[in-house]
Scaffold this active site. Structure first.
Site, PDB file in Angstrom:
ATOM      1  CE  LYS A 171      33.516  28.275  60.721  1.00 50.74           C
ATOM      2  NZ  LYS A 171      32.400  27.327  60.727  1.00 50.74           N
ATOM      3  N   GLY A 222      33.262  20.786  51.980  1.00 50.31           N
ATOM      4  CA  GLY A 222      31.996  21.504  52.016  1.00 50.31           C
ATOM      5  C   GLY A 222      31.493  21.692  50.604  1.00 50.31           C
ATOM      6  CB  SER A 223      28.922  23.891  49.253  1.00 49.92           C
ATOM      7  OG  SER A 223      29.405  25.157  49.655  1.00 49.92           O
ATOM      8  CB  THR A 224      30.999  23.284  44.363  1.00 47.48           C
ATOM      9  OG1 THR A 224      31.073  21.850  44.389  1.00 47.48           O
ATOM     10  CG2 THR A 224      31.813  23.790  43.184  1.00 47.48           C
ATOM     11  N   GLY A 227      33.996  26.347  48.280  1.00 41.86           N
ATOM     12  CA  GLY A 227      35.332  25.955  47.787  1.00 41.86           C
ATOM     13  C   GLY A 227      35.907  27.008  46.846  1.00 41.86           C
ATOM     14  CD  GLU A 244      38.249  15.203  49.425  1.00 42.33           C
ATOM     15  OE1 GLU A 244      37.438  14.980  48.492  1.00 42.33           O
ATOM     16  OE2 GLU A 244      39.268  14.531  49.595  1.00 42.33           O
ATOM     17  CB  CYS A 278      30.348  14.362  50.048  1.00 44.26           C
ATOM     18  SG  CYS A 278      31.455  13.228  50.863  1.00 44.26           S
ATOM     19  CD  GLU A 376      25.712  17.687  46.983  1.00 49.29           C
ATOM     20  OE1 GLU A 376      25.924  18.895  47.106  1.00 49.29           O
ATOM     21  OE2 GLU A 376      26.451  16.814  47.466  1.00 49.29           O
TER      22      GLU A 376
HETATM   23  P1  NAD Z   1      29.348  24.792  53.277  1.00 51.10           P
HETATM   24  O1  NAD Z   1      30.286  25.024  52.162  1.00 51.10           O
HETATM   25  O2  NAD Z   1      28.165  25.661  53.404  1.00 51.10           O
HETATM   26  O3  NAD Z   1      30.124  24.938  54.666  1.00 51.10           O
HETATM   27  C1  NAD Z   1      31.280  24.183  54.969  1.00 51.10           C
HETATM   28  C2  NAD Z   1      32.138  24.939  55.958  1.00 51.10           C
HETATM   29  O4  NAD Z   1      32.680  26.113  55.340  1.00 51.10           O
HETATM   30  C3  NAD Z   1      31.415  25.420  57.210  1.00 51.10           C
HETATM   31  O5  NAD Z   1      32.253  25.177  58.322  1.00 51.10           O
HETATM   32  C4  NAD Z   1      31.249  26.902  56.980  1.00 51.10           C
HETATM   33  O6  NAD Z   1      31.182  27.671  58.144  1.00 51.10           O
HETATM   34  C5  NAD Z   1      32.527  27.227  56.209  1.00 51.10           C
HETATM   35  N1  NAD Z   1      32.474  28.439  55.395  1.00 51.10           N
HETATM   36  C6  NAD Z   1      31.398  29.078  54.906  1.00 51.10           C
HETATM   37  N2  NAD Z   1      31.767  30.132  54.128  1.00 51.10           N
HETATM   38  C7  NAD Z   1      33.111  30.126  54.120  1.00 51.10           C
HETATM   39  C8  NAD Z   1      34.100  30.935  53.472  1.00 51.10           C
HETATM   40  N3  NAD Z   1      33.766  31.957  52.685  1.00 51.10           N
HETATM   41  N4  NAD Z   1      35.398  30.614  53.648  1.00 51.10           N
HETATM   42  C9  NAD Z   1      35.746  29.573  54.424  1.00 51.10           C
HETATM   43  N5  NAD Z   1      34.869  28.777  55.063  1.00 51.10           N
HETATM   44  C10 NAD Z   1      33.563  29.062  54.918  1.00 51.10           C
HETATM   45  O7  NAD Z   1      28.950  23.259  53.184  1.00 51.10           O
HETATM   46  P2  NAD Z   1      27.929  22.428  54.099  1.00 51.10           P
HETATM   47  O8  NAD Z   1      26.542  22.894  53.783  1.00 51.10           O
HETATM   48  O9  NAD Z   1      28.379  22.427  55.517  1.00 51.10           O
HETATM   49  O10 NAD Z   1      28.145  20.947  53.551  1.00 51.10           O
HETATM   50  C11 NAD Z   1      27.388  20.415  52.507  1.00 51.10           C
HETATM   51  C12 NAD Z   1      28.197  20.335  51.245  1.00 51.10           C
HETATM   52  O11 NAD Z   1      29.459  19.756  51.499  1.00 51.10           O
HETATM   53  C13 NAD Z   1      27.558  19.448  50.195  1.00 51.10           C
HETATM   54  O12 NAD Z   1      27.644  20.076  48.928  1.00 51.10           O
HETATM   55  C14 NAD Z   1      28.385  18.188  50.175  1.00 51.10           C
HETATM   56  O13 NAD Z   1      28.387  17.489  48.978  1.00 51.10           O
HETATM   57  C15 NAD Z   1      29.730  18.724  50.554  1.00 51.10           C
HETATM   58  N6  NAD Z   1      30.533  17.680  51.182  1.00 51.10           N
HETATM   59  C16 NAD Z   1      31.593  17.169  50.507  1.00 51.10           C
HETATM   60  C17 NAD Z   1      32.340  16.152  51.049  1.00 51.10           C
HETATM   61  C18 NAD Z   1      33.510  15.566  50.314  1.00 51.10           C
HETATM   62  O14 NAD Z   1      34.296  14.852  50.901  1.00 51.10           O
HETATM   63  N7  NAD Z   1      33.671  15.846  49.059  1.00 51.10           N
HETATM   64  C19 NAD Z   1      32.024  15.661  52.313  1.00 51.10           C
HETATM   65  C20 NAD Z   1      30.938  16.213  52.987  1.00 51.10           C
HETATM   66  C21 NAD Z   1      30.206  17.225  52.421  1.00 51.10           C
END
Ligand code: NAD
Length: 470
Positions: A171, A222-224, A227, A244, A278, A376
């Site tokens: 996804k 994605g974001s904490t 997560g 992650e 990230c 961040e």
């Molecule tokens: P986000 O958490 O908003 O979205 C990430 C993904 O999760 C998207 O595909 C989104 O559609 C999906 N999503 C949203 N709500 C969900 C839910 N309730 N259940 C399951 N999936 C859901 O993050 P973003 O804005 O796309 O990315 C930016 C963040 O990601 C930053 O905080 C960055 O630090 C982090 N990041 C971490 C790493 C790492 O390896 N640690 C790498 C890249 C980005």
């Protein structure tokens, strides 16, 4: 148009009335239309994955590795096409450590997942007794990704999962679906039907995937905040998790550093992908003896570094990928100004380049407690904090809830190592920040998540441990 002449973009886009317009991050023009899959599409993908997975698992490591190497060859054969699409959709330029680099990494990580050796481990051998630890497929892996390195992170999730005999439902972020759909199109030219499906929907589809009862593992980047939601929504399926999450990585420049020799790596540790990384350096602590020198060097580089449309040769910094992130960066820099910090360079949008460009920004005379330091920023604005006592700098670096990466910069290897040992992070780099290698595991601690990717550890993370004992 025949399949042979169609571009990857032609093959993945849908008619305007059947999808969502995806803008070029630099210009706002529509690149194409991405399908908006529904929860019903997701259910169908999971059912197909379940059907396909048994035969895929039986195929064995050698054949799956061969196919993954074929996929890596095909990624390389389409590298320019993929890089141009990625550059337009994500915004990162073709040049520099950006779009071409990301596509190259996709091939490299796919090959690494194919070629990493994972033998059964002998746990016990005594007389007639023998116990071995094997790693067997889990079943179906849900791969949920962000928009900053969309192709590379999708590969980090898909390639090891496939290698270990799992089926995958991926996804992509709603901001960057086309890049991932194009990549999945290349993968699927080599895979049996149903083994890998991309479901390109909104956040609701991500939530439905994470809560799906028939899922065995979730790889999430994605974001904490998201997560945490995934931990809750997977509580019924008990799907295993690799998370992650966000980072607010600190770097510490020791008095023994040679500013001239670290400048380039320091700059790219901060500004890689225009700060939307990230594990980029997001808070820089500099000893007072080098403070003005480091601020000046970074500001000079920020002023000189070419920023602009990613398709134009020579540009190495691009726009923010989306309005939400642009607003976050703008707000944090404004907060820093109000706080009384000194904006040395940048600190404003570069509207002449396009609606989402923000000038690379260096902010000095700022302390912990300012939101640009504590939160961040995920964009091109670095707070540089002066310190006197290295113990104090370490304490401040560790005061964050996040623990993805950290770095220490010094010409004295013993001094650097001593600090590295005390920094709380999944990876501590010395005289570099954010450098990754497919052989070296990567993952966070604290609120930056858990589980490691890459190498042998990464393969084990997408497999079930199984003891065979006699
Ligand atoms: P986000 O958490 O908003 O979205 C990430 C993904 O999760 C998207 O595909 C989104 O559609 C999906 N999503 C949203 N709500 C969900 C839910 N309730 N259940 C399951 N999936 C859901 O993050 P973003 O804005 O796309 O990315 C930016 C963040 O990601 C930053 O905080 C960055 O630090 C982090 N990041 C971490 C790493 C790492 O390896 N640690 C790498 C890249 C980005």
């Amino acid at each position: 148009m025949s399949e042979a002449t169609a571009t990857l973009l032609d093959l993945i886009t849908v008619p305007p009335d059947a999808g969502r317009a995806i803008p070029d991050a630099a210009t706002g023009e529509t690149i194409g239309y991405a399908p908006v899959h529904t929860v019903a599409d997701l259910d169908a993908a999971i059912e197909a994955a379940r059907k396909a997975q048994t035969a895929w698992a039986r195929l064995g490591h050698a054949e799956r590795s061969r196919l993954l190497n074929e996929i890596a060859d095909d990624i390389e054969a389409h590298s320019e096409e993929l890089a141009v699409l990625l550059s337009r959709e994500q915004g990162k330029p073709l040049d520099g450590p950006n779009a071409r680099f990301e596509v190259g990494a996709c091939a490299a990580w796919t090959r690494n997942a194919a070629d990493t050796v994972l033998e059964p481990e002998v746990l016990l051998e005594a007389g007639d007794s023998r116990a071995e630890l094997h790693h067997v497929p889990l079943g179906i892996v849900g791969a949920i990704g962000p928009w900053n390195w969309p192709m590379m992170i999708a590969v980090w999730q898909m390639a090891p999962s496939l290698r270990m005999g799992n089926a995958v439902v991926v996804k992509p972020s709603e901001y960057t679906p086309l890049s991932v759909l194009a990549l999945v199109e290349v993968f699927n030219r080599h895979l049996p039907q149903g083994v890998l499906t991309a479901v390109s929907g909104d956040r609701e589809v991500g939530a439905a995937l994470a809560a799906h009862p028939d899922l065995d593992k979730i790889m999430f980047t994605g974001s904490t905040t998201t997560g945490r939601k995934i931990v809750e929504s997977s509580s019924h399926s008990l799907a295993r998790l690799t998370l992650e999450l966000g980072g607010n990585d600190a770097g510490i420049v020791l008095p023994s550093a040679d500013v001239g020799s670290i400048a380039e790596d320091l700059f790219w540790g901060i500004f890689i992908n225009t700060g939307q990384t990230c594990a980029a350096l997001k808070r820089l602590y500099v000893h007072e003896s080098l403070y003005e020198q480091v601020v000046d060097v970074l500001a000079g580089m920020a002023e000189r570094m070419p920023m602009g449309n990613g398709l134009e040769p020579g540009n190495v910094l691009g726009p923010l990928q989306n309005r939400k992130q642009f607003d976050i960066v703008s707000r944090l820099v404004e907060d820093a100004r109000r706080w009384g910090a000194r904006v040395v360079v940048g600190g404003e949008p570069a509207t002449e380049l396009g609606p989402l460009f923000y000038r690379p920004t260096v902010v000095a005379d700022i302390e912990d407690g300012a939101s640009l330091v504590d939160e961040e920023q995920f964009g091109p604005a670095i707070p540089v904090i002066r310190y006197t006592d290295v113990d104090d700098a370490i304490a401040r670096a560790n005061a964050s809830e996040q623990g993805l990466g950290a770095s220490v910069w010094s010409d004295d290897p013993d001094a650097a190592l001593a600090v590295a040992e005390r920094l709380e992070a999944g990876t501590v780099w010395i005289n570099q920040h954010g450098a990754l290698n497919p052989l070296v595991p990567f993952g966070g601690i604290k609120s930056s998540g858990y589980g490691m990717e890459f190498g042998v550890q990464g393969l084990k993370a997408v497999a079930a441990p199984k003891v065979v004992s006699r």
